[in-house]
Design a protein around this motif. Structure first.
Motif, PDB file in Angstrom:
ATOM      1  N   MET A  83      45.116  45.079  43.185  1.00 33.75           N
ATOM      2  CA  MET A  83      45.574  43.716  42.954  1.00 33.75           C
ATOM      3  C   MET A  83      46.025  43.560  41.511  1.00 33.75           C
ATOM      4  O   MET A  83      45.545  44.245  40.620  1.00 33.75           O
ATOM      5  N   LEU A  84      46.935  42.632  41.325  1.00 28.22           N
ATOM      6  CA  LEU A  84      47.388  42.257  39.993  1.00 28.22           C
ATOM      7  C   LEU A  84      46.621  41.026  39.530  1.00 28.22           C
ATOM      8  O   LEU A  84      46.185  40.206  40.355  1.00 28.22           O
ATOM      9  N   ASP A  85      46.495  40.866  38.219  1.00 32.84           N
ATOM     10  CA  ASP A  85      45.813  39.683  37.678  1.00 32.84           C
ATOM     11  C   ASP A  85      46.641  38.428  37.927  1.00 32.84           C
ATOM     12  O   ASP A  85      47.732  38.486  38.521  1.00 32.84           O
ATOM     13  N   GLU A  86      46.142  37.297  37.456  1.00 33.25           N
ATOM     14  CA  GLU A  86      46.785  36.007  37.688  1.00 33.25           C
ATOM     15  C   GLU A  86      48.203  35.952  37.116  1.00 33.25           C
ATOM     16  O   GLU A  86      49.051  35.214  37.615  1.00 33.25           O
ATOM     17  N   ASP A  87      48.490  36.733  36.077  1.00 31.94           N
ATOM     18  CA  ASP A  87      49.824  36.765  35.466  1.00 31.94           C
ATOM     19  C   ASP A  87      50.742  37.802  36.116  1.00 31.94           C
ATOM     20  O   ASP A  87      51.886  37.969  35.695  1.00 31.94           O
ATOM     21  N   ASN A  88      50.243  38.514  37.114  1.00 33.12           N
ATOM     22  CA  ASN A  88      50.998  39.566  37.806  1.00 33.12           C
ATOM     23  C   ASN A  88      51.472  40.666  36.864  1.00 33.12           C
ATOM     24  O   ASN A  88      52.547  41.239  37.057  1.00 33.12           O
ATOM     25  N   PRO A 136      50.720  48.211  43.285  1.00 35.79           N
ATOM     26  CA  PRO A 136      50.225  46.912  42.804  1.00 35.79           C
ATOM     27  C   PRO A 136      50.618  45.812  43.790  1.00 35.79           C
ATOM     28  O   PRO A 136      51.772  45.743  44.220  1.00 35.79           O
ATOM     29  N   LEU A 137      49.654  44.971  44.139  1.00 35.11           N
ATOM     30  CA  LEU A 137      49.894  43.919  45.135  1.00 35.11           C
ATOM     31  C   LEU A 137      49.354  42.574  44.646  1.00 35.11           C
ATOM     32  O   LEU A 137      48.412  42.530  43.861  1.00 35.11           O
ATOM     33  N   ILE A 163      41.738  32.271  46.938  1.00 40.43           N
ATOM     34  CA  ILE A 163      41.020  32.221  45.660  1.00 40.43           C
ATOM     35  C   ILE A 163      41.746  33.120  44.671  1.00 40.43           C
ATOM     36  O   ILE A 163      42.595  33.923  45.055  1.00 40.43           O
ATOM     37  N   SER A 164      41.412  33.002  43.404  1.00 35.68           N
ATOM     38  CA  SER A 164      42.106  33.759  42.365  1.00 35.68           C
ATOM     39  C   SER A 164      41.799  35.259  42.478  1.00 35.68           C
ATOM     40  O   SER A 164      40.760  35.662  43.017  1.00 35.68           O
ATOM     41  N   PRO A 165      42.706  36.071  41.938  1.00 35.05           N
ATOM     42  CA  PRO A 165      42.443  37.521  41.916  1.00 35.05           C
ATOM     43  C   PRO A 165      41.115  37.863  41.222  1.00 35.05           C
ATOM     44  O   PRO A 165      40.400  38.762  41.670  1.00 35.05           O
ATOM     45  N   SER A 166      40.766  37.147  40.158  1.00 31.89           N
ATOM     46  CA  SER A 166      39.502  37.453  39.470  1.00 31.89           C
ATOM     47  C   SER A 166      38.303  37.115  40.354  1.00 31.89           C
ATOM     48  O   SER A 166      37.297  37.829  40.329  1.00 31.89           O
ATOM     49  N   GLU A 167      38.397  36.060  41.153  1.00 29.52           N
ATOM     50  CA  GLU A 167      37.302  35.735  42.084  1.00 29.52           C
ATOM     51  C   GLU A 167      37.201  36.795  43.178  1.00 29.52           C
ATOM     52  O   GLU A 167      36.101  37.185  43.564  1.00 29.52           O
ATOM     53  N   LYS A 168      38.349  37.259  43.664  1.00 26.10           N
ATOM     54  CA  LYS A 168      38.329  38.322  44.668  1.00 26.10           C
ATOM     55  C   LYS A 168      37.725  39.595  44.071  1.00 26.10           C
ATOM     56  O   LYS A 168      36.919  40.262  44.704  1.00 26.10           O
ATOM     57  N   GLN A 169      38.107  39.912  42.820  1.00 28.03           N
ATOM     58  CA  GLN A 169      37.569  41.095  42.158  1.00 28.03           C
ATOM     59  C   GLN A 169      36.052  41.004  42.006  1.00 28.03           C
ATOM     60  O   GLN A 169      35.353  41.998  42.183  1.00 28.03           O
TER      61      GLN A 169
END
Length: 183
Positions: free
Chosen positions: A45-50, A7-8, A157-163
């Protein structure tokens, strides 16, 4: 395919390079396993809350390792292919191991004249990191898909945007984002 998972808070995509510091025993084990098999490991990747693993990740191989000045293990990794994470388990030492399904690679696309700015700005940014840019070939910068993947890796950008970009079948969503960000 079943892979040990790392997880990163950052992302790596196919043909991308990154360096990681390894200090937890579970990830030392991941490194040992990855060096012994041809499959490598999965970077998620981890979400915004890690706290939560996001579903699109990249299978990676270790291409170099070193002992860092602080005595920790440093590894250099390269992204091989994207995958979608299915179920995963957590082993006694906390290492996650997941069932993954490979996703098709983005088609190689030529850079058109009006897209040259994406390549030029990317090259200018990467020149600030000579060790990093030295991993890439000049021809890579002529492939729109490759260029978009490098932008996904470095954009703040946020992890969700990258996803959202990583899960696409092509670089079109990334191009739309780049148009907005680079205006």
């Amino acid at each position: 395919m079943n892979l040990p998972l790392f997880p990163l808070q950052m992302c790596i995509l196919p043909n991308g390079y990154s360096k990681l510091r390894i200090f937890e025993p579970r990830y030392q084990r991941l490194v040992k396993e990855s060096l012994k098999n041809d499959l490598g490991f999965g970077a998620c990747m981890l979400d915004e809350d890690n706290k939560t693993l996001l579903p699109i990740g990249t299978r990676c191989n270790i291409i170099d390792f070193e002992t860092l000045d602080d005595g920790l293990l440093g590894i250099t990794i390269v992204g091989i292919d994207r995958f979608e994470l299915g179920t995963y388990t957590i082993e006694k030492d906390g290492l996650k191991r997941g069932n993954v399904s490979a996703l098709p690679a983005w088609q190689t696309l030529p850079i058109e004249a009006h897209q040259q700015k994406y390549t030029q700005i990317l090259q200018d940014l990467l020149k600030e990191y000579p060790e990093h840019i030295s991993q890439y070939k000049l021809d890579n910068f002529m492939d729109l898909s490759w260029v978009c993947q490098r932008w996904i890796e470095i954009l703040p950008i946020s992890p969700s945007e990258k996803q959202h970009c990583m899960s696409a079948k092509d670089p079109i969503p990334t191009l739309a984002m780049l148009n907005d960000v680079l205006k």
